[in-house]
Write an enzyme that holds these catalytic residues in place. Structure first.
Site, PDB file in Angstrom:
ATOM      1  N   TYR A  55      29.892  22.667 -31.717  1.00 31.23           N
ATOM      2  CA  TYR A  55      30.172  21.657 -30.713  1.00 31.23           C
ATOM      3  C   TYR A  55      28.980  20.714 -30.619  1.00 31.23           C
ATOM      4  O   TYR A  55      28.280  20.642 -29.638  1.00 31.23           O
ATOM      5  CB  TYR A  55      30.526  22.286 -29.375  1.00 31.23           C
ATOM      6  CG  TYR A  55      31.721  23.182 -29.481  1.00 31.23           C
ATOM      7  CD1 TYR A  55      31.625  24.512 -29.130  1.00 31.23           C
ATOM      8  CD2 TYR A  55      32.910  22.699 -29.975  1.00 31.23           C
ATOM      9  CE1 TYR A  55      32.720  25.347 -29.255  1.00 31.23           C
ATOM     10  CE2 TYR A  55      34.003  23.518 -30.103  1.00 31.23           C
ATOM     11  CZ  TYR A  55      33.912  24.838 -29.739  1.00 31.23           C
ATOM     12  OH  TYR A  55      35.000  25.655 -29.875  1.00 31.23           O
ATOM     13  N   LYS A  66      25.391  22.865 -30.097  1.00 31.86           N
ATOM     14  CA  LYS A  66      25.430  23.941 -31.072  1.00 31.86           C
ATOM     15  C   LYS A  66      24.299  23.834 -32.092  1.00 31.86           C
ATOM     16  O   LYS A  66      23.979  24.811 -32.756  1.00 31.86           O
ATOM     17  CB  LYS A  66      26.793  23.997 -31.744  1.00 31.86           C
ATOM     18  CG  LYS A  66      27.891  24.416 -30.773  1.00 31.86           C
ATOM     19  CD  LYS A  66      27.552  25.737 -30.114  1.00 31.86           C
ATOM     20  CE  LYS A  66      28.645  26.209 -29.196  1.00 31.86           C
ATOM     21  NZ  LYS A  66      28.415  27.568 -28.724  1.00 31.86           N
TER      22      LYS A  66
END
Length: 166
Positions: A66, A70
């Protein structure tokens, strides 16, 4: 309960992540904090909390992709691969490609029409020609956590139908 029974963990799979629509120029600060709190802080403190329960030679697997939040998870895995070397604990990240999950309905609030359009797009651009199902991602996570991956450490495994390779 694990600790009370004198058991230890063979693997920790940090399947933590949320995603919300937030086009550039529109995100609210509260959305930023919410995403980073769950996607980054959640992973960090889950591993930190469970670390005392992990067996030496065990495994940490993080699910990621993401975007910026991330990237921090990928950095955690690389850092932990080195920091936990004395205990031979492996840390890897799994980065899935397009996968049909409830996140599309709940977090991204996509309509069935939007999901179908995305599916058609994925079929055209992904070398394997389809959108993954959660089970396909889960089997890769199980591999990373297993003894079959005992010499795999500090990597990001792309499970995206080959999209990142073209």
């Amino acid at each position: 309960m694990i600790e009370a029974q004198g058991d230890q963990l063979d693997a920790v799979f940090t399947n933590t992540g949320i995603c919300e629509k937030n086009p550039l120029g529109e995100p609210q600060e509260c959305t930023y904090y919410k995403v980073f709190d769950v996607n980054v802080k959640g992973v960090f403190f889950t591993v930190q909390t469970l670390l005392p329960l992990m067996k030496d030679r065990s495994s940490v697997v993080g699910l990621s992709l993401y975007n910026a939040s991330k990237a921090a998870v990928r950095s955690f895995a690389r850092t932990w691969a080195n920091e936990l070397k004395g205990r031979k604990i492996r840390a890897n990240v799994l980065s899935p490609g397009f996968t049909r999950t409830p996140l599309m309905d709940n977090g991204l609030k996509m309509s069935e029409t939007e999901i179908d359009a995305l599916r058609q797009y994925v079929e055209q651009v992904t070398p394997l020609g389809y959108m993954a199902q959660p089970e396909e991602i889960a089997s890769s996570a199980l591999f990373l956590a297993s003894a079959d991956a005992k010499y795999v450490n500090g990597v990001e495994l792309m499970v995206d139908g080959g999209l990142s390779q073209i």
